[in-house]
Motif scaffolding. Structure first.
Motif, short mmCIF file in Angstrom:
data_model
loop_
_atom_site.label_atom_id
_atom_site.label_comp_id
_atom_site.label_asym_id
_atom_site.label_seq_id
_atom_site.Cartn_x
_atom_site.Cartn_y
_atom_site.Cartn_z
N LEU A 150 51.85 40.44 33.84
CA LEU A 150 51.00 39.52 33.97
C LEU A 150 50.28 39.79 35.30
O LEU A 150 50.65 40.09 36.05
CB LEU A 150 51.62 38.17 34.01
N SER A 151 48.97 39.70 35.47
CA SER A 151 48.35 39.73 36.48
C SER A 151 48.30 38.25 37.12
O SER A 151 48.71 37.38 36.39
CB SER A 151 46.74 39.98 36.28
N ALA A 152 48.54 38.21 38.61
CA ALA A 152 48.65 37.04 39.10
C ALA A 152 47.53 35.82 38.83
O ALA A 152 46.27 36.28 38.64
CB ALA A 152 49.00 37.22 40.51
N LEU A 153 47.71 34.64 38.88
CA LEU A 153 46.87 33.56 38.89
C LEU A 153 46.24 33.45 40.28
O LEU A 153 46.77 33.40 41.32
CB LEU A 153 47.55 32.26 38.55
N SER A 154 44.83 33.92 40.48
CA SER A 154 44.26 33.55 41.59
C SER A 154 43.22 32.29 41.52
O SER A 154 42.21 32.17 40.92
CB SER A 154 43.44 35.09 42.05
#
Length: 543
Positions: free
Chosen positions: A259-263
């Motif tokens: 999962l890509s990080a929430l930015s």
């Protein structure tokens, strides 16, 4: 003494100073006769509220002086405060510029009214638009994260399915090996039993000979012990084993997916709410060499394409230098030009029923129509092309959206099946607004027709009430960064500016415009106007 200036005389109009007052403008605090009402309302730079004189509300009262408790009749510009006669006589305001306090108040009221209008019609709608966008994002949030979770679940199911396939395959191999192992043992067992039976028979035969004492039997016996001493081959089995690989958790995570990080960040909004200038500025006048000029479209903030009465389309910089000339492939006059999102010139050729794009001076046919004639065109923010066209029998007119050469949408009728546009080859200039509305200047219908992205009619604009009824003659049309709609009015030698909902904001009519036809804006909201007869392009700053 002239009775008009006598204290006993009836109240006279503030404009003509002749006729009797009949009305009063509560915003401008001006008394008007019936004949001067129209002249007063023609000043569209101000807000007006004209009422019968007898119904006017009480005017503003002079403010009280904070020092002398007297009414202030003057306003000191240097000190920025109202002053009374005693303040003046004190000498503190000697040499200062003094003005009528009520007149100054009226100016401030006018400024406040402008601020109120901007807040109500421009600033608050933008904040409402942002709030609506946030609500839409919140509404879509649940769906987005559900889709994300579903994707991970599916990946897990895919992994479980692959693991089950591996497990079942290896268990099947074990079953096959067990069957082969058992078959080998059964074969060996059968051979041993067969030999054992022969050994048992030999034992019986020998016991029989020994018990009988018959020499003939002794001599007839042949020994098989040597044969039986050679034992059958031993079946050697290498038993299978399972060697489980050590589970590498980190590797599994990498193979499974990540999962890509929430930015969550904020950045300065690139959109700025601009205001219309009180005083327009004519920046540049460019000659194009055309006898009659029809179209202008912006390639960049420094370069514009133009289209005139002949087959040649010309690119100029803002110093008036001709940079490039392109002739149509057919040799016929183009009807309209636009610039694609990638910066290529696009033009319509009614004679060949085609829409063409110019790439590196090579002309490529993008669209060819059957039974329809393409006329006016614009490039959309998504990169599509919107084309106005009429049927060859001149009975129908429509707008068609193309992605490349693929037709994506047709806009022709309103919700009750009536045609949206007049069926005539007269100008139907087209532009897309920032809110994705599609705006068509229908000259034959003397109207601007605006539909939303889905093609549903939003409104029609048929001119401002101050213009002569039926004289509105729309030609070129464009939109700016504020989603304002600008329309070239041929007959009235001016440009109308509307907000995105069709409300009239003002005219551009004081730059000596003559027969304006094509218009466009650059990225800085500078307006370019193509004048038909003069063959000139005028660059105007209005924001």
């Amino acid at each position: 003494m002239d009775p008009r200036y006598s204290a006993q005389d009836i109240l006279r109009c503030d404009l003509c100073v002749t006729d009797v007052v009949q009305s009063h403008c509560e915003f401008c605090h001006v008394n008007l006769c019936n004949a001067c009402v129209g002249q007063h309302l023609s000043d569209s730079t101000k807000n007006h509220r004209v009422v019968p004189y007898a119904e006017r509300t009480a005017g503003p009262n002079n403010p009280k002086c904070s020092k002398h408790s007297k009414n202030c009749e003057l306003y000191c510009e240097q000190c920025d405060l109202p002053v009374c006669s005693m303040c003046i006589s004190s000498g503190k305001h000697k040499g200062h510029h003094l003005s009528d306090v009520l007149q100054d108040l009226s100016y401030k009221i006018e400024d406040l009214e402008k601020e109120l209008k901007e807040l109500e019609t421009r600033i608050r709608p933008k904040y409402d638009e942002i709030a609506t966008g946030i609500k839409t994002k919140k509404d879509n949030l649940e769906t987005y994260y559900r889709i994300l979770s579903t994707a991970i679940t599916k990946q897990g199911e895919d992994w479980h399915r692959e693991i089950n396939i591996i497990v079942n395959k290896q268990k099947s191999e074990i079953d096959e090996m067990k069957i082969k192992h058992l078959a080998a043992l059964n074969k060996q067992e059968k051979e041993i039993l067969q030999i054992t039976a022969k050994v048992n028979q030999c034992i019986l035969d020998l016991k029989k000979i020994l018990d009988s004492n018959e020499v003939s039997l002794d001599s007839a016996y042949k020994s098989r012990n040597t044969e039986f001493r050679r034992l059958p081959p031993e079946v050697i089995v290498s038993l299978p084993s399972f060697s489980p690989h050590q589970i590498n958790t980190e590797q599994i995570h990498q193979m499974f997916g990540s999962l890509s990080a929430l930015s969550i960040t904020t950045e300065e909004c690139r959109y700025t709410i601009k205001s219309l200038l009180d005083e327009l500025e004519l920046i540049t006048i460019l000659g194009t060499g055309y006898e009659f000029l029809y179209s202008v479209t912006s390639l960049s903030d420094e370069e514009i394409w133009t289209r005139g009465v002949d087959k040649t389309m010309k690119l100029y910089n803002l110093k008036g230098k001709l940079l490039k000339s392109i002739k149509t492939k057919s040799g016929s006059k183009p009807c309209d030009i636009t610039v694609s999102r990638s910066g290529d010139l696009v033009y319509t050729d009614p004679d060949t029923r085609t829409v063409n794009i110019v790439k590196n001076k090579q002309i490529q046919e993008v669209i060819r129509l059957e039974g329809w004639i393409p006329y006016y065109i614009c490039s959309t923010f998504s990169g599509d092309l919107l084309v106005t066209m009429d049927s060859e029998d001149k009975e129908q007119s429509k707008v068609v959206r193309y992605s490349g050469s693929t037709m994506k949408q047709t806009i022709q009728f309103d919700s009750v099946g009536k045609p949206l546009y007049s069926s005539n080859i007269y100008a139907k200039y087209i532009s897309e607004n920032r809110n994705l509305d599609i705006c068509v200047a229908d000259n034959e219908a003397r109207a601007v027709v605006v539909v939303n992205q889905a093609g549903k009619l939003r409104f029609r604009y048929t001119g401002h009430p101050s213009t002569t009824t039926g004289s509105f003659s729309p030609r070129g049309i464009t939109t700016d960064s504020q989603s304002q709609i600008l329309i070239a009015d041929w007959d009235n030698h001016c440009i109308h500016i509307l907000d995105q909902d069709g409300q009239f904001l003002r005219y551009i009519d004081n730059c000596d415009l003559q027969l304006p036809w094509g218009i466009c804006v650059d990225t800085r909201d500078n307006l370019f106007v193509a004048e038909y007869n003069s063959g000139k392009v005028k660059k105007i700053r209005y924001m």
